[in-house]
Design a protein around this motif. Structure first.
Motif, PDB file in Angstrom:
ATOM      1  N   PHE A 109       0.832  -1.205   0.000  1.00 39.50           N
ATOM      2  CA  PHE A 109       0.000   0.000   0.000  1.00 39.50           C
ATOM      3  C   PHE A 109       0.864   1.251   0.000  1.00 39.50           C
ATOM      4  O   PHE A 109       0.657   2.165  -0.796  1.00 39.50           O
ATOM      5  CB  PHE A 109      -0.936   0.017   1.207  1.00 39.50           C
ATOM      6  N   GLU A 110       1.853   1.293   0.867  1.00 40.51           N
ATOM      7  CA  GLU A 110       2.701   2.479   0.992  1.00 40.51           C
ATOM      8  C   GLU A 110       3.538   2.720  -0.259  1.00 40.51           C
ATOM      9  O   GLU A 110       3.725   3.869  -0.672  1.00 40.51           O
ATOM     10  CB  GLU A 110       3.614   2.351   2.211  1.00 40.51           C
ATOM     11  N   LEU A 111       4.049   1.648  -0.874  1.00 43.22           N
ATOM     12  CA  LEU A 111       4.935   1.797  -2.025  1.00 43.22           C
ATOM     13  C   LEU A 111       4.200   1.945  -3.357  1.00 43.22           C
ATOM     14  O   LEU A 111       4.657   2.680  -4.235  1.00 43.22           O
ATOM     15  CB  LEU A 111       5.883   0.595  -2.115  1.00 43.22           C
ATOM     16  N   ASN A 112       3.096   1.227  -3.517  1.00 47.02           N
ATOM     17  CA  ASN A 112       2.477   1.149  -4.832  1.00 47.02           C
ATOM     18  C   ASN A 112       1.091   1.764  -4.941  1.00 47.02           C
ATOM     19  O   ASN A 112       0.586   1.928  -6.054  1.00 47.02           O
ATOM     20  CB  ASN A 112       2.379  -0.315  -5.276  1.00 47.02           C
ATOM     21  N   TRP A 113       0.448   2.069  -3.841  1.00 48.97           N
ATOM     22  CA  TRP A 113      -0.932   2.531  -3.937  1.00 48.97           C
ATOM     23  C   TRP A 113      -1.180   3.905  -3.325  1.00 48.97           C
ATOM     24  O   TRP A 113      -1.993   4.674  -3.831  1.00 48.97           O
ATOM     25  CB  TRP A 113      -1.870   1.510  -3.279  1.00 48.97           C
ATOM     26  N   GLU A 114      -0.490   4.205  -2.265  1.00 52.75           N
ATOM     27  CA  GLU A 114      -0.763   5.443  -1.536  1.00 52.75           C
ATOM     28  C   GLU A 114      -0.640   6.675  -2.436  1.00 52.75           C
ATOM     29  O   GLU A 114      -1.489   7.563  -2.403  1.00 52.75           O
ATOM     30  CB  GLU A 114       0.185   5.557  -0.337  1.00 52.75           C
ATOM     31  N   TRP A 115       0.385   6.730  -3.283  1.00 46.97           N
ATOM     32  CA  TRP A 115       0.568   7.884  -4.164  1.00 46.97           C
ATOM     33  C   TRP A 115      -0.532   7.942  -5.221  1.00 46.97           C
ATOM     34  O   TRP A 115      -0.956   9.032  -5.619  1.00 46.97           O
ATOM     35  CB  TRP A 115       1.945   7.879  -4.821  1.00 46.97           C
ATOM     36  N   LYS A 116      -1.041   6.777  -5.694  1.00 48.42           N
ATOM     37  CA  LYS A 116      -2.143   6.757  -6.657  1.00 48.42           C
ATOM     38  C   LYS A 116      -3.399   7.336  -6.014  1.00 48.42           C
ATOM     39  O   LYS A 116      -4.125   8.113  -6.638  1.00 48.42           O
ATOM     40  CB  LYS A 116      -2.447   5.332  -7.117  1.00 48.42           C
ATOM     41  N   ARG A 117      -3.647   6.935  -4.783  1.00 47.01           N
ATOM     42  CA  ARG A 117      -4.823   7.399  -4.059  1.00 47.01           C
ATOM     43  C   ARG A 117      -4.763   8.908  -3.832  1.00 47.01           C
ATOM     44  O   ARG A 117      -5.731   9.627  -4.057  1.00 47.01           O
ATOM     45  CB  ARG A 117      -4.915   6.658  -2.733  1.00 47.01           C
ATOM     46  N   ARG A 118      -3.609   9.379  -3.411  1.00 46.54           N
ATOM     47  CA  ARG A 118      -3.438  10.818  -3.160  1.00 46.54           C
ATOM     48  C   ARG A 118      -3.562  11.607  -4.459  1.00 46.54           C
ATOM     49  O   ARG A 118      -4.240  12.630  -4.504  1.00 46.54           O
ATOM     50  CB  ARG A 118      -2.087  11.080  -2.507  1.00 46.54           C
ATOM     51  N   SER A 119      -2.958  11.137  -5.503  1.00 44.59           N
ATOM     52  CA  SER A 119      -3.025  11.799  -6.799  1.00 44.59           C
ATOM     53  C   SER A 119      -4.460  11.869  -7.304  1.00 44.59           C
ATOM     54  O   SER A 119      -4.925  12.914  -7.778  1.00 44.59           O
ATOM     55  CB  SER A 119      -2.138  11.057  -7.795  1.00 44.59           C
ATOM     56  N   PHE A 120      -5.197  10.753  -7.198  1.00 46.26           N
ATOM     57  CA  PHE A 120      -6.597  10.718  -7.620  1.00 46.26           C
ATOM     58  C   PHE A 120      -7.417  11.740  -6.854  1.00 46.26           C
ATOM     59  O   PHE A 120      -8.218  12.475  -7.428  1.00 46.26           O
ATOM     60  CB  PHE A 120      -7.168   9.312  -7.420  1.00 46.26           C
ATOM     61  N   ARG A 121      -7.215  11.786  -5.569  1.00 46.44           N
ATOM     62  CA  ARG A 121      -7.990  12.702  -4.725  1.00 46.44           C
ATOM     63  C   ARG A 121      -7.702  14.157  -5.069  1.00 46.44           C
ATOM     64  O   ARG A 121      -8.616  14.980  -5.159  1.00 46.44           O
ATOM     65  CB  ARG A 121      -7.654  12.430  -3.262  1.00 46.44           C
ATOM     66  N   LEU A 122      -6.413  14.485  -5.303  1.00 40.63           N
ATOM     67  CA  LEU A 122      -6.065  15.861  -5.654  1.00 40.63           C
ATOM     68  C   LEU A 122      -6.596  16.233  -7.037  1.00 40.63           C
ATOM     69  O   LEU A 122      -7.026  17.362  -7.264  1.00 40.63           O
ATOM     70  CB  LEU A 122      -4.545  16.049  -5.592  1.00 40.63           C
ATOM     71  N   GLU A 123      -6.548  15.285  -7.974  1.00 39.37           N
ATOM     72  CA  GLU A 123      -7.016  15.553  -9.327  1.00 39.37           C
ATOM     73  C   GLU A 123      -8.530  15.737  -9.396  1.00 39.37           C
ATOM     74  O   GLU A 123      -9.027  16.510 -10.208  1.00 39.37           O
ATOM     75  CB  GLU A 123      -6.591  14.430 -10.265  1.00 39.37           C
ATOM     76  N   THR A 124      -9.277  15.041  -8.576  1.00 42.48           N
ATOM     77  CA  THR A 124     -10.735  15.135  -8.631  1.00 42.48           C
ATOM     78  C   THR A 124     -11.294  16.217  -7.711  1.00 42.48           C
ATOM     79  O   THR A 124     -12.477  16.542  -7.788  1.00 42.48           O
ATOM     80  CB  THR A 124     -11.386  13.789  -8.253  1.00 42.48           C
ATOM     81  N   ARG A 125     -10.451  16.787  -6.908  1.00 41.93           N
ATOM     82  CA  ARG A 125     -10.903  17.763  -5.927  1.00 41.93           C
ATOM     83  C   ARG A 125     -11.563  18.983  -6.562  1.00 41.93           C
ATOM     84  O   ARG A 125     -12.609  19.454  -6.111  1.00 41.93           O
ATOM     85  CB  ARG A 125      -9.712  18.199  -5.079  1.00 41.93           C
ATOM     86  N   CYS A 126     -10.976  19.520  -7.643  1.00 39.15           N
ATOM     87  CA  CYS A 126     -11.548  20.715  -8.263  1.00 39.15           C
ATOM     88  C   CYS A 126     -12.875  20.391  -8.957  1.00 39.15           C
ATOM     89  O   CYS A 126     -13.792  21.216  -8.964  1.00 39.15           O
ATOM     90  CB  CYS A 126     -10.565  21.359  -9.225  1.00 39.15           C
ATOM     91  N   ILE A 127     -13.005  19.186  -9.504  1.00 42.68           N
ATOM     92  CA  ILE A 127     -14.254  18.787 -10.143  1.00 42.68           C
ATOM     93  C   ILE A 127     -15.367  18.668  -9.101  1.00 42.68           C
ATOM     94  O   ILE A 127     -16.484  19.150  -9.303  1.00 42.68           O
ATOM     95  CB  ILE A 127     -14.085  17.450 -10.902  1.00 42.68           C
ATOM     96  N   THR A 128     -15.059  18.013  -7.989  1.00 41.66           N
ATOM     97  CA  THR A 128     -16.087  17.863  -6.950  1.00 41.66           C
ATOM     98  C   THR A 128     -16.456  19.218  -6.347  1.00 41.66           C
ATOM     99  O   THR A 128     -17.622  19.447  -6.018  1.00 41.66           O
ATOM    100  CB  THR A 128     -15.641  16.888  -5.841  1.00 41.66           C
ATOM    101  N   ALA A 129     -15.491  20.118  -6.245  1.00 42.59           N
ATOM    102  CA  ALA A 129     -15.787  21.458  -5.724  1.00 42.59           C
ATOM    103  C   ALA A 129     -16.747  22.195  -6.667  1.00 42.59           C
ATOM    104  O   ALA A 129     -17.651  22.899  -6.218  1.00 42.59           O
ATOM    105  CB  ALA A 129     -14.504  22.258  -5.542  1.00 42.59           C
ATOM    106  N   MET A 130     -16.571  22.008  -7.971  1.00 42.69           N
ATOM    107  CA  MET A 130     -17.475  22.632  -8.934  1.00 42.69           C
ATOM    108  C   MET A 130     -18.902  22.105  -8.744  1.00 42.69           C
ATOM    109  O   MET A 130     -19.862  22.873  -8.720  1.00 42.69           O
ATOM    110  CB  MET A 130     -17.012  22.351 -10.365  1.00 42.69           C
ATOM    111  N   PHE A 131     -19.043  20.780  -8.582  1.00 42.28           N
ATOM    112  CA  PHE A 131     -20.366  20.203  -8.371  1.00 42.28           C
ATOM    113  C   PHE A 131     -20.983  20.658  -7.052  1.00 42.28           C
ATOM    114  O   PHE A 131     -22.187  20.880  -6.971  1.00 42.28           O
ATOM    115  CB  PHE A 131     -20.325  18.671  -8.439  1.00 42.28           C
ATOM    116  N   GLU A 132     -20.164  20.822  -6.029  1.00 39.10           N
ATOM    117  CA  GLU A 132     -20.679  21.313  -4.751  1.00 39.10           C
ATOM    118  C   GLU A 132     -21.289  22.698  -4.926  1.00 39.10           C
ATOM    119  O   GLU A 132     -22.364  22.978  -4.399  1.00 39.10           O
ATOM    120  CB  GLU A 132     -19.561  21.372  -3.710  1.00 39.10           C
ATOM    121  N   ARG A 133     -20.619  23.561  -5.696  1.00 36.26           N
ATOM    122  CA  ARG A 133     -21.135  24.912  -5.928  1.00 36.26           C
ATOM    123  C   ARG A 133     -22.407  24.876  -6.768  1.00 36.26           C
ATOM    124  O   ARG A 133     -23.338  25.637  -6.542  1.00 36.26           O
ATOM    125  CB  ARG A 133     -20.072  25.778  -6.598  1.00 36.26           C
TER     126      ARG A 133
END
Length: 75
Positions: free
Chosen positions: A38-62
């Motif tokens: 998880f720490e070596l192969n997945w954690e960075w994917k999860r963090r990257s996904f969350r940061l990349e989708t954050r602006c899209i979800t913020a738009m939908f929230e508005r």
């Protein structure tokens, strides 16, 4: 209750081949190898996904504004 925010997540998927490889290399137990995988192969994917989708979800929230819902919870 009003819906306040959207949060998208990328759940961890077990890869038995990677875990077995880590167990052999590190000479450790399955649980420890899973944590390392998880720490070596997945954690960075999860963090990257969350940061990349954050602006899209913020738009939908508005766009949604106040949305009244009876069923709200964390899964």
């Amino acid at each position: 209750m009003y819906l306040k925010e959207f949060d998208l997540d990328l759940p961890y998927i077990l890869h038995d081949e990677c875990i077995e490889s880590i167990m052999k290399r590190q000479k450790c137990e399955y649980n420890e190898a899973t944590k390392l995988d998880f720490e070596l192969n997945w954690e960075w994917k999860r963090r990257s996904f969350r940061l990349e989708t954050r602006c899209i979800t913020a738009m939908f929230e508005r766009l949604f504004g106040k949305y009244n819902t009876k069923i709200v919870g964390k899964s």
